[in-house]
Write a protein that holds these residues in place. Sequence first.
Motif, PDB file in Angstrom:
ATOM      1  N   ALA A  91      11.562 -14.241  98.558  1.00 15.18           N
ATOM      2  CA  ALA A  91      10.178 -14.292  99.014  1.00 15.18           C
ATOM      3  C   ALA A  91       9.963 -13.291 100.145  1.00 15.18           C
ATOM      4  CB  ALA A  91       9.819 -15.703  99.496  1.00 15.18           C
ATOM      5  N   MET A  94       9.618  -9.785  98.830  1.00 15.04           N
ATOM      6  CA  MET A  94       8.316  -9.561  98.177  1.00 15.04           C
ATOM      7  C   MET A  94       7.237  -9.350  99.237  1.00 15.04           C
ATOM      8  SD  MET A  94       8.955  -9.563  95.024  1.00 15.04           S
ATOM      9  CE  MET A  94      10.625  -9.013  95.397  1.00 15.04           C
ATOM     10  N   ARG A  95       7.285 -10.153 100.271  1.00 15.79           N
ATOM     11  CA  ARG A  95       6.273 -10.029 101.322  1.00 15.79           C
ATOM     12  C   ARG A  95       6.368  -8.682 102.019  1.00 15.79           C
ATOM     13  NH1 ARG A  95       5.794 -15.934 102.134  1.00 15.79           N
ATOM     14  NH2 ARG A  95       7.980 -16.038 102.742  1.00 15.79           N
ATOM     15  N   VAL A 100       4.047  -4.714  96.275  1.00 15.14           N
ATOM     16  CA  VAL A 100       3.885  -6.038  95.662  1.00 15.14           C
ATOM     17  C   VAL A 100       2.525  -6.569  96.090  1.00 15.14           C
ATOM     18  CG1 VAL A 100       4.670  -8.420  95.653  1.00 15.14           C
ATOM     19  CG2 VAL A 100       6.339  -6.560  95.562  1.00 15.14           C
ATOM     20  N   GLN A 101       1.631  -6.675  95.124  1.00 18.24           N
ATOM     21  CA  GLN A 101       0.288  -7.171  95.437  1.00 18.24           C
ATOM     22  C   GLN A 101       0.295  -8.682  95.581  1.00 18.24           C
ATOM     23  OE1 GLN A 101      -2.795  -6.268  92.647  1.00 18.24           O
ATOM     24  NE2 GLN A 101      -3.429  -4.430  93.751  1.00 18.24           N
ATOM     25  N   GLN A 102       0.893  -9.317  94.577  1.00 17.34           N
ATOM     26  CA  GLN A 102       0.886 -10.774  94.553  1.00 17.34           C
ATOM     27  C   GLN A 102       2.236 -11.290  94.093  1.00 17.34           C
ATOM     28  OE1 GLN A 102      -2.655 -11.915  92.128  1.00 17.34           O
ATOM     29  NE2 GLN A 102      -3.165  -9.777  92.531  1.00 17.34           N
ATOM     30  N   CYS A 103       2.551 -12.473  94.553  1.00 18.09           N
ATOM     31  CA  CYS A 103       3.801 -13.095  94.113  1.00 18.09           C
ATOM     32  C   CYS A 103       3.645 -14.606  94.121  1.00 18.09           C
ATOM     33  CB  CYS A 103       4.936 -12.666  95.031  1.00 18.09           C
ATOM     34  SG  CYS A 103       6.513 -13.472  94.654  1.00 18.09           S
ATOM     35  N   TYR A 104       3.871 -15.211  92.971  1.00 21.06           N
ATOM     36  CA  TYR A 104       3.763 -16.657  92.847  1.00 21.06           C
ATOM     37  C   TYR A 104       5.095 -17.249  92.406  1.00 21.06           C
ATOM     38  CZ  TYR A 104      -1.127 -15.250  92.585  1.00 21.06           C
ATOM     39  OH  TYR A 104      -2.346 -14.678  92.842  1.00 21.06           O
ATOM     40  N   GLN A 105       5.451 -18.370  92.965  1.00 22.90           N
ATOM     41  CA  GLN A 105       6.622 -19.095  92.472  1.00 22.90           C
ATOM     42  C   GLN A 105       6.114 -20.082  91.427  1.00 22.90           C
ATOM     43  OE1 GLN A 105       8.728 -21.281  95.449  1.00 22.90           O
ATOM     44  NE2 GLN A 105      10.506 -21.635  94.110  1.00 22.90           N
ATOM     45  N   VAL A 106       6.684 -20.041  90.243  1.00 24.15           N
ATOM     46  CA  VAL A 106       6.101 -20.826  89.154  1.00 24.15           C
ATOM     47  C   VAL A 106       7.077 -21.807  88.509  1.00 24.15           C
ATOM     48  CG1 VAL A 106       4.435 -19.019  88.576  1.00 24.15           C
ATOM     49  CG2 VAL A 106       6.673 -19.070  87.448  1.00 24.15           C
ATOM     50  N   TYR A 112       9.459 -16.624  89.168  1.00 18.66           N
ATOM     51  CA  TYR A 112       8.404 -15.927  89.900  1.00 18.66           C
ATOM     52  C   TYR A 112       7.560 -15.051  88.987  1.00 18.66           C
ATOM     53  CZ  TYR A 112      10.870 -17.177  94.182  1.00 18.66           C
ATOM     54  OH  TYR A 112      11.457 -17.870  95.197  1.00 18.66           O
ATOM     55  N   VAL A 113       6.311 -14.933  89.333  1.00 20.20           N
ATOM     56  CA  VAL A 113       5.441 -13.922  88.737  1.00 20.20           C
ATOM     57  C   VAL A 113       5.077 -12.951  89.846  1.00 20.20           C
ATOM     58  CG1 VAL A 113       3.176 -13.451  87.737  1.00 20.20           C
ATOM     59  CG2 VAL A 113       4.466 -15.480  87.024  1.00 20.20           C
ATOM     60  N   VAL A 115       3.085  -9.297  90.818  1.00 16.41           N
ATOM     61  CA  VAL A 115       2.182  -8.227  90.394  1.00 16.41           C
ATOM     62  C   VAL A 115       2.462  -6.979  91.235  1.00 16.41           C
ATOM     63  CG1 VAL A 115      -0.217  -7.485  90.176  1.00 16.41           C
ATOM     64  CG2 VAL A 115       0.411  -9.856  89.674  1.00 16.41           C
TER      65      VAL A 115
ATOM     66  N   VAL B 145       2.525 -22.369  85.764  1.00 11.82           N
ATOM     67  CA  VAL B 145       1.800 -22.959  86.884  1.00 11.82           C
ATOM     68  C   VAL B 145       2.496 -22.611  88.200  1.00 11.82           C
ATOM     69  CG1 VAL B 145       1.000 -25.093  87.929  1.00 11.82           C
ATOM     70  CG2 VAL B 145       1.029 -24.863  85.443  1.00 11.82           C
ATOM     71  N   ALA B 146       1.713 -22.197  89.176  1.00 15.05           N
ATOM     72  CA  ALA B 146       2.307 -21.789  90.457  1.00 15.05           C
ATOM     73  C   ALA B 146       2.586 -22.988  91.355  1.00 15.05           C
ATOM     74  CB  ALA B 146       1.394 -20.799  91.161  1.00 15.05           C
ATOM     75  N   ASP B 148       3.886 -22.250  94.401  1.00 16.53           N
ATOM     76  CA  ASP B 148       3.715 -21.726  95.739  1.00 16.53           C
ATOM     77  C   ASP B 148       3.222 -20.285  95.644  1.00 16.53           C
ATOM     78  OD1 ASP B 148       3.747 -21.534  98.416  1.00 16.53           O
ATOM     79  OD2 ASP B 148       5.920 -21.285  98.617  1.00 16.53           O
ATOM     80  N   ILE B 150       3.522 -16.898  97.309  1.00 14.97           N
ATOM     81  CA  ILE B 150       4.333 -16.157  98.277  1.00 14.97           C
ATOM     82  C   ILE B 150       3.483 -15.091  98.943  1.00 14.97           C
ATOM     83  CG2 ILE B 150       6.434 -14.800  98.603  1.00 14.97           C
ATOM     84  CD1 ILE B 150       6.901 -17.588  97.466  1.00 14.97           C
ATOM     85  N   LYS B 151       2.659 -14.467  98.145  1.00 16.45           N
ATOM     86  CA  LYS B 151       1.859 -13.357  98.651  1.00 16.45           C
ATOM     87  C   LYS B 151       0.629 -13.202  97.771  1.00 16.45           C
ATOM     88  CE  LYS B 151       2.498  -8.515  99.989  1.00 16.45           C
ATOM     89  NZ  LYS B 151       3.499  -7.425 100.031  1.00 16.45           N
TER      90      LYS B 151
END
Lengths: 166, 166
Positions: A91, A94-95, A100-106, A112-113, A115, B145-146, B148, B150-151
């Motif tokens: 994380a 990514m930050r 890295v525009q977006q980052c989601y933990q899924v 992770y996804v 973008v 589904v997210a 969390d 992260i960014k």
Amino acid sequence: MPETPTPRLDETDVLLLDLLQDDAGRTLYELGDQVGLSPSAVQRRIARYRKDGLISRQVAVLDPHRVGPTVLATVLVTLDQESFEHHREFAERMRAEPQVQQCYQVAGPWDYVVVLAARSMRECGRLGNQLFKADDNIRRYETLVAFDTIKTGLTLPLPAPQPGRP
Amino acid sequence: MPETPTPRLDETDVLLLDLLQDDAGRTLYELGDQVGLSPSAVQRRIARYRKDGLISRQVAVLDPHRVGPTVLATVLVTLDQESFEHHREFAERMRAEPQVQQCYQVAGPWDYVVVLAARSMRECGRLGNQLFKADDNIRRYETLVAFDTIKTGLTLPLPAPQPGRP
DNA sequence: TTCGGGCATGCAAGATTATTGTGCCGGGGC
DNA sequence: GCCCCGGCACAATAATCTTGCATGCCCGAA
């Protein structure tokens, strides 16, 4: 984590926030006109949204393909070892990376996804290597390069106004 | 599609645009201070960015979990029939749905990546059904589904300044 | 029912900030 | 060398935002 209980929003709040999500460049007078409030009342509400952290920031959105050649991609990532420490480290990385525009933990088989926004296909590949291939704790990742952007934004659907005060 | 040839950006432009991407609430004086320009010069540049469509809009970004319960999800979609018409129709539907934040058409076995913002898990499921299950031209879709965020953001990396004028 | 406090509002003055007109300077083309 | 063009700073003007204040409404308590 500051899980603030969510301030109550009336119908005017929802209207206002929707307008601001769409275009934050409007004047207070114009906003007030649309929601039936004086400019100063609008201003006070907006100040409250900021204080409450409801509006986290106000940004200019650039047009990717006008800025110059741009390659957008979505990357699906699965870590190898799932320790808390490994997740935290990922994380953080990514930050720290501006591309890295977006980052989601899924949930599910992917962890992770991500973008990515790069300036060329070449750079996109390099970025993938650097962020994911070089990390030996990543089991697998898959890059979905975007042909076309159908829609983009961060607009949130707002809750129906609380039965509070109309 | 208006593929404008991209206006040339010097170092100051890049600096300015980065500042605006980060926080568009700054005053012209403050911006000028940071890039070493007078407020009016800054103002004229920004006006130009707008005119050129480089800055497409200026929005307020809301904090998803402060606004109320929010469920973010990424959905991978593959169409059944790939005709131009079917793609157009799908894209139109994505654009029309407010709870679709982003939608990219991608290369590979998946056709689209869609980012959804819903107000509950239940609604997220309903949305998936409505948008993807009810459409009999969708071969397959998978919802991530997210847990969390992260960014989040739409910040683009800017090209290195043109060798133009320093 | 009546009283008092809290809260949001409209209005208007005052402070900031944005916009526009003007003249100046430097670079490139002639 | 001279002219034209583009971009700049400065200053005046206009627009917008901010704040103080008095009022009205809704609510709980007496």
